[in-house]
Design an enzyme around this catalytic site. Structure first.
Site, PDB file in Angstrom:
ATOM      1  N   HIS A 144       0.830  -1.201   0.000  1.00  0.00           N
ATOM      2  CA  HIS A 144       0.000   0.000   0.000  1.00  0.00           C
ATOM      3  C   HIS A 144       0.865   1.253   0.000  1.00  0.00           C
ATOM      4  CE1 HIS A 144      -3.909  -2.089   1.304  1.00  0.00           C
ATOM      5  NE2 HIS A 144      -3.028  -3.014   1.014  1.00  0.00           N
ATOM      6  N   GLN A 178      13.324  -8.336  -6.265  1.00  0.00           N
ATOM      7  CA  GLN A 178      12.494  -8.754  -7.411  1.00  0.00           C
ATOM      8  C   GLN A 178      12.639  -7.856  -8.646  1.00  0.00           C
ATOM      9  OE1 GLN A 178       8.706 -10.806  -6.877  1.00  0.00           O
ATOM     10  NE2 GLN A 178       7.726  -9.256  -8.134  1.00  0.00           N
ATOM     11  N   HIS A 208       1.902 -15.639  -7.891  1.00  0.00           N
ATOM     12  CA  HIS A 208       0.608 -15.676  -7.193  1.00  0.00           C
ATOM     13  C   HIS A 208      -0.327 -14.599  -7.740  1.00  0.00           C
ATOM     14  CE1 HIS A 208       2.324 -12.176  -5.312  1.00  0.00           C
ATOM     15  NE2 HIS A 208       1.396 -12.050  -4.388  1.00  0.00           N
ATOM     16  N   TRP A 262      -0.901  -7.786  -7.542  1.00  0.00           N
ATOM     17  CA  TRP A 262      -0.935  -6.749  -8.578  1.00  0.00           C
ATOM     18  C   TRP A 262       0.409  -6.034  -8.733  1.00  0.00           C
ATOM     19  CZ3 TRP A 262      -3.095  -6.228 -12.880  1.00  0.00           C
ATOM     20  CH2 TRP A 262      -3.213  -4.999 -13.535  1.00  0.00           C
ATOM     21  N   SER A 309       3.395  -7.337  -8.262  1.00  0.00           N
ATOM     22  CA  SER A 309       4.255  -8.253  -9.031  1.00  0.00           C
ATOM     23  C   SER A 309       3.849  -8.270 -10.492  1.00  0.00           C
ATOM     24  CB  SER A 309       4.158  -9.675  -8.482  1.00  0.00           C
ATOM     25  OG  SER A 309       4.734  -9.735  -7.204  1.00  0.00           O
ATOM     26  N   GLU A 343       5.056  -5.157 -12.260  1.00  0.00           N
ATOM     27  CA  GLU A 343       6.512  -5.218 -12.430  1.00  0.00           C
ATOM     28  C   GLU A 343       6.884  -6.170 -13.562  1.00  0.00           C
ATOM     29  OE1 GLU A 343       6.925  -4.454  -7.617  1.00  0.00           O
ATOM     30  OE2 GLU A 343       7.543  -6.397  -8.423  1.00  0.00           O
ATOM     31  N   GLN A 396      -6.211 -11.976  -6.699  1.00  0.00           N
ATOM     32  CA  GLN A 396      -5.344 -12.798  -7.552  1.00  0.00           C
ATOM     33  C   GLN A 396      -6.073 -13.682  -8.572  1.00  0.00           C
ATOM     34  OE1 GLN A 396      -3.007 -14.602  -4.443  1.00  0.00           O
ATOM     35  NE2 GLN A 396      -2.434 -12.580  -3.649  1.00  0.00           N
TER      36      GLN A 396
END
Ligand SMILES: O=c1cc(-c2ccc(O)cc2)oc2cc(O[C@@H]3O[C@H](CO)[C@@H](O)[C@H](O)[C@H]3O)cc(O)c12
Ligand SMILES: O=c1ccn([C@@H]2O[C@H](COP(=O)(O)OP(=O)(O)O)[C@@H](O)[C@H]2O)c(=O)[nH]1
Length: 533
Positions: free
Chosen positions: A24, A352, A367, A370, A372, A375, A392
């Protein structure tokens, strides 16, 4: 001409208010940076427990009162600092909703002359009561939605009863919303299903979606080209401003040394980058389930077997659960790491952003969180969707049916995702015509993301439009994605002052929180018993 920040008129000042978790705070800080570059004065308000964690962190910038030109202030959530907030998230969210408004309101009256010095408050979804504080003080309020707009559309429909959704008696209802593919139960966010155990979340969101008029704008961590149909379909409902992807700058250009602003919760094992340097281009399978999900032992086992069977190099992030559960959830099969030393790496947390932009990475088993996903989109890497809870499942549907940049693992008749299925998907995403096609689409989307966020791109224009609106500048009020509702308070509108902000150089500017500060680490996906009721 570049002017120093101190010369910026105090009046063009926005206050960002964020829930205290990494997923967040980071998009909020990145939005703050973009607003700063458009000449606004920006401060971020966090709860005191966040400051406490920062002070306990041993790193240099701990306790910093500003980050990259964004001031940071704190208010109390009503709980003592040592209270275990993750023991009962529902209680935490409720308490925050009760004391947060009082304490935030006092902070604003105190620091900003009763609010007269603020042109706008910007909140994220777990603190929707910020809109009530804003209205009480006569300040316009915007929401920063941090999931896809598709999820926003689904919640709006669910909480306002615009469509039929699955129930205990009728669990297989399918949902068709404008701009989105037909969704079955497995494609819907877990919070709208009858199996959802999180009551406070339901209460929070039903109040919020029934009173969307409290927010003059819904800024979103998405971009118009990514979710065109759903963004257009929502534009009647509220003033959407897609301003994303709010990801580190390093993912938005090929130039090295791009500056980031963000919090880091856990210490990453950076040696995995040197290992990646030794791998062939586009050869490595990257596997991660983000910061919250803890997989049941059976799922850990099938991933382990699949990775071994592919004989391909892999990097797998296995974040140890804070309190190891008795049933072996989140643990690797015994002896696995020793068996695969020549093939892959298992780390507890990785950098990451660097991993996804590394040329050795071929695909990402994810998974579908959002952050990830954005990115990965910015890195042009195809995905294998292994969704667990929250947004997800819907994000997985977007990957396969809307963005067309990956595959989803299918369950067998018994509801299990087998190692064979994982192995099959890895092969399909890596070799053959389908793999080619996915890579091509992923590459096109990467370009679109960079264009949207770049100068003059759709997100850049949406931010400028928002800035013009809050400062009463000469922006086009009709808006690109829905008319401005025109309820900005007249006494808050000031002349637009354009100021060039000099970009600071350096490696990046981070609030350092190398510790578990996420209050949701024990919220598990369905399949693992959440520690709260
Ligand atoms: O700190 C958190 C607290 C809660 C929560 C709090 C109270 C409830 O009744 C239910 C959930 O959910 C969370 C969900 C999160 O979802 C994660 O947030 C990302 C961005 O929104 C998504 O894209 C990911 O898929 C998703 O796992 C993250 C949190 O820090 C929290
Ligand atoms: O080993 C890891 C795994 C994840 N992340 C970061 O953690 C965030 C995860 O957010 P997401 O929304 O994907 O999932 P969540 O953790 O909220 O479920 C992303 O910014 C990732 O880059 C990371 O830095 N290292």
């Amino acid at each position: 001409m570049a002017l120093p920040l101190v010369d910026m008129p105090e009046e063009n000042h926005v206050l960002l208010v964020s829930f205290s978790s990494q997923g967040h705070i980071n998009p909020m800080l990145r939005l703050g940076k973009r607003l700063l570059s458009k000449g606004l004065h920006v401060t971020l308000a966090l709860t005191e427990v966040t400051r406490d964690r920062m002070l306990k962190s041993s790193t240099e910038s701990a306790g910093a009162s500003s980050v990259s030109g964004i001031g940071v202030v704190f208010f109390s959530d009503g709980l003592s600092l040592d209270y275990d907030r993750k023991a009962n998230l529902d209680f935490y969210i409720e308490t925050l909703g009760k004391y947060g408004p009082v304490n935030l309101s006092a902070l604003i009256r105190d620091r900003y002359h009763g609010g007269k010095k603020l042109v706008c408050l910007i909140a994220n979804p777990f603190v929707p009561w910020v809109a009530d504080v804003a209205s009480e003080l006569g300040i316009p309020c915007a929401l920063l939605w941090i999931q896809p707009y598709a999820i926003f559309a689904i919640y709006d429909s669910f909480y306002n009863k615009r469509n039929r959704f699955p129930t205990v008696d009728d669990p297989d209802v399918r949902v068709h919303l404008p701009g989105l593919p037909l969704m079955t139960t497995q494609d819907l966010p877990s919070f709208v299903l009858p199996t959802n155990p999180f009551n406070a979340f339901m209460k929070l969101f039903s109040g919020f979606f029934q009173h969307l008029e409290k927010f003059q704008w819904v800024l979103g961590n998405s971009f118009h080209e990514l979710e065109r149909d759903v963004v257009d379909s929502l534009s009647e409902l509220c003033s959407l401003r897609p301003v994303g992807p709010l990801v580190p700058m390093a993912l938005l250009s090929d130039e090295q040394g791009g500056q980031d602003v963000g919090v880091e919760m856990w210490k990453s094992e950076d040696s995995c980058i040197e290992w990646l340097d030794r791998q062939a281009p586009r050869s490595v399978v990257y596997v991660s389930f983000g910061s919250i999900v803890v997989l049941p032992a059976k799922q850990m086992e099938s991933i382990a077997v699949a990775l071994k069977n592919t004989k391909r190099p892999f990097l797998w992030v296995v974040k140890p659960p804070e309190k190891p559960p008795a049933d072996g959830a989140g643990e690797l099969p015994l002896g696995f790491t020793d068996e695969v030393t020549d093939q892959g790496r298992v780390v507890t947390w990785c950098p990451q952003i660097k991993v996804l932009s590394h040329p050795a990475i071929a695909c990402f088993v994810t998974h579908c969180g959002w952050n990830s996903m954005l990115e990965t989109i910015c890195s042009g890497i195809p995905m294998i969707a292994y969704p667990q809870w929250s947004d997800q499942p819907t994000n997985a549907k977007l990957i396969t049916d809307v963005f067309k940049i990956g595959l989803r693992l299918n369950k067998d008749e018994g509801g299990t995702i087998t190692s064979d299925e994982i192995e099959r998907c890895i092969e399909e995403v890596m070799v053959g015509a389908r793999a080619e096609e996915l890579r091509k689409t992923a590459d096109e989307l990467k370009r679109a993301a960079r264009e949207a966020a770049g100068p003059g791109g759709s997100s850049d224009r949406a931010i400028q439009q928002f800035v013009d609106e809050v400062t009463g500048g000469d922006g086009d009020d009709s808006g690109e994605y829905g008319a401005s509702k025109g309820n900005c308070h007249e006494d808050q509108i000031h002349d637009e002052k354009k100021v060039d902000v000099e970009e600071e150089g350096g490696e990046g500017d981070r609030l350092s929180l190398h510790m578990v500060m996420d209050d949701a680490t024990e919220v598990g996906p369905p399949g693992r018993t959440p520690s709260i009721d």
